[in-house]
Scaffold this motif. Sequence first.
Motif, PDB file in Angstrom:
ATOM      1  N   HIS A   1      60.514  39.015  55.160  1.00 58.23           N
ATOM      2  CA  HIS A   1      60.743  39.647  56.454  1.00 58.23           C
ATOM      3  C   HIS A   1      61.997  39.109  57.136  1.00 58.23           C
ATOM      4  CE1 HIS A   1      56.218  40.888  56.896  1.00 58.23           C
ATOM      5  NE2 HIS A   1      56.771  41.278  55.754  1.00 58.23           N
ATOM      6  N   GLN A   2      62.317  37.855  56.900  1.00 54.12           N
ATOM      7  CA  GLN A   2      63.495  37.274  57.529  1.00 54.12           C
ATOM      8  C   GLN A   2      64.771  37.963  57.049  1.00 54.12           C
ATOM      9  OE1 GLN A   2      63.464  34.972  60.061  1.00 54.12           O
ATOM     10  NE2 GLN A   2      65.630  35.569  60.160  1.00 54.12           N
ATOM     11  N   ALA A   3      64.798  38.323  55.784  1.00 52.70           N
ATOM     12  CA  ALA A   3      65.962  39.028  55.256  1.00 52.70           C
ATOM     13  C   ALA A   3      66.105  40.398  55.919  1.00 52.70           C
ATOM     14  CB  ALA A   3      65.831  39.183  53.737  1.00 52.70           C
TER      15      ALA A   3
ATOM     16  N   ILE B   1      49.953  51.182  63.412  1.00 52.74           N
ATOM     17  CA  ILE B   1      50.490  51.293  62.057  1.00 52.74           C
ATOM     18  C   ILE B   1      50.032  50.111  61.214  1.00 52.74           C
ATOM     19  CG2 ILE B   1      52.606  51.281  60.685  1.00 52.74           C
ATOM     20  CD1 ILE B   1      53.967  52.708  63.037  1.00 52.74           C
ATOM     21  N   GLY B   2      50.096  48.917  61.782  1.00 51.29           N
ATOM     22  CA  GLY B   2      49.703  47.729  61.035  1.00 51.29           C
ATOM     23  C   GLY B   2      48.249  47.752  60.631  1.00 51.29           C
ATOM     24  N   SER B   3      47.357  48.182  61.546  1.00 54.49           N
ATOM     25  CA  SER B   3      45.930  48.175  61.241  1.00 54.49           C
ATOM     26  C   SER B   3      45.558  49.266  60.246  1.00 54.49           C
ATOM     27  CB  SER B   3      45.114  48.347  62.531  1.00 54.49           C
ATOM     28  OG  SER B   3      45.418  49.585  63.150  1.00 54.49           O
ATOM     29  N   SER B   4      46.234  50.415  60.312  1.00 51.22           N
ATOM     30  CA  SER B   4      45.894  51.513  59.412  1.00 51.22           C
ATOM     31  C   SER B   4      46.342  51.240  57.977  1.00 51.22           C
ATOM     32  CB  SER B   4      46.532  52.825  59.906  1.00 51.22           C
ATOM     33  OG  SER B   4      47.944  52.733  59.888  1.00 51.22           O
ATOM     34  N   LEU B   5      47.442  50.527  57.802  1.00 50.47           N
ATOM     35  CA  LEU B   5      47.943  50.252  56.456  1.00 50.47           C
ATOM     36  C   LEU B   5      47.490  48.897  55.926  1.00 50.47           C
ATOM     37  CD1 LEU B   5      51.667  51.433  56.455  1.00 50.47           C
ATOM     38  CD2 LEU B   5      49.698  52.577  55.473  1.00 50.47           C
TER      39      LEU B   5
ATOM     40  N   ARG C   1      51.938  39.692  54.175  1.00 47.25           N
ATOM     41  CA  ARG C   1      51.613  40.437  52.949  1.00 47.25           C
ATOM     42  C   ARG C   1      52.205  41.840  52.946  1.00 47.25           C
ATOM     43  NH1 ARG C   1      46.809  40.508  55.877  1.00 47.25           N
ATOM     44  NH2 ARG C   1      46.077  42.599  56.481  1.00 47.25           N
ATOM     45  N   PHE C   2      52.658  42.334  54.117  1.00 46.37           N
ATOM     46  CA  PHE C   2      53.265  43.659  54.172  1.00 46.37           C
ATOM     47  C   PHE C   2      54.646  43.642  53.533  1.00 46.37           C
ATOM     48  CE2 PHE C   2      51.140  46.718  57.140  1.00 46.37           C
ATOM     49  CZ  PHE C   2      49.938  46.025  57.230  1.00 46.37           C
TER      50      PHE C   2
ATOM     51  N   PRO D   1      42.504  43.245  52.430  1.00 45.95           N
ATOM     52  CA  PRO D   1      43.954  43.447  52.629  1.00 45.95           C
ATOM     53  C   PRO D   1      44.566  44.287  51.524  1.00 45.95           C
ATOM     54  CG  PRO D   1      43.343  41.131  52.897  1.00 45.95           C
ATOM     55  CD  PRO D   1      42.139  41.822  52.338  1.00 45.95           C
ATOM     56  N   ARG D   2      45.493  45.140  51.921  1.00 46.16           N
ATOM     57  CA  ARG D   2      46.227  45.942  50.956  1.00 46.16           C
ATOM     58  C   ARG D   2      47.523  45.218  50.613  1.00 46.16           C
ATOM     59  NH1 ARG D   2      45.772  52.064  53.481  1.00 46.16           N
ATOM     60  NH2 ARG D   2      44.093  52.796  52.137  1.00 46.16           N
ATOM     61  N   GLU D   3      47.576  44.666  49.419  1.00 46.81           N
ATOM     62  CA  GLU D   3      48.734  43.866  49.042  1.00 46.81           C
ATOM     63  C   GLU D   3      49.985  44.717  48.841  1.00 46.81           C
ATOM     64  OE1 GLU D   3      48.676  40.698  49.208  1.00 46.81           O
ATOM     65  OE2 GLU D   3      46.519  40.621  49.605  1.00 46.81           O
TER      66      GLU D   3
END
Length: 315
Positions: free
Chosen positions: A147-149, A275-279, A125-126, A82-84
């Motif tokens: 994310h909620q904000a 987008i999610g899988s590439s990043l 984690r994104f 995972p990319r933190e």
Amino acid sequence: MTFLEPQRLWWLLIVVAVVAAYVLAQRQRRRYTVRFTNLELLDQVVPHRPDVRRHVPPALFAAALGVLVVALAQPAMPVEQPRERATIMVAVDVSLSMAANDIEPDRLAAAKESAQGFVDTLPERFNVGLVSFSSTATVVSSPTHDHQAVLSSVENLRLGPGTAIGEGVFASLESIRGFDEDSQEDPPPSAIVLLSDGENTSGRDIAQASAVAAEEEVPVSTIAFGSGAAMIEIDGYQVPADIDKEALQGLAEDTGGHFYEAESEKELNQVYEDIGSSLGTEVVHEEVVTRFVVAAILLFLSTAVTSLLWFQRMP
């Protein structure tokens, strides 16, 4: 598989030399046996000559040495990690043309729903940020794990005059550059998702923004809202709510992103997944030295066991 210290593989030549020496010794032994012409006496002196099993312990020993050398070369396997610091900026057009209702209930409401759906699909984690743009661009929410904000900020977006798509891209890039203290030297893996009807009327032009985004290797995926067959009321007058899909498509293509039309929910879901899988992950090489060391130990033990069981001696 790859090796972090490949130069150490030259040590395998030693293993090859050991095997060659063993083969040579066996041939030399066979010559001495043939010289013993009295075969009846040989049967009495050595009634049980070793069979093919005598080669098993040396073969296991050589294999163990080979595996140990490979372990010294530090073998590594590619794994996804995972990319933190993965960061996505969502840029939403809040120009007056987004009030057109050629998409139910209107373009802005549909864009809000789409943006919120996108944020919901992202792993925690994104880092997600939000930019709104009309005649100017504003960073509503800097990249955050909260994310909620961001979802709440999307819900509070309001219409304004003008459309500055280029400024929306520039504001997103600036937010990415200021993500953390390492961003200048080591920019985080990033992408921009821009939701608009595509008619740029204010600020720096789209071509300038796409050039900078491409230079900084930040893909901009664009989602076009509206069919173009709509009217909106401005200061009591009905004016057409134009849409420029070509501009949005060009922005996506020039930066390595994807262009999608909001009419297709299936396509929108797909671009979110892409987008999610590439990043979200990156391939790194993880050492597996321990596996090879364990294998070598097992081979050495097998050498000892077979030698003791079959010949009552250590190799």
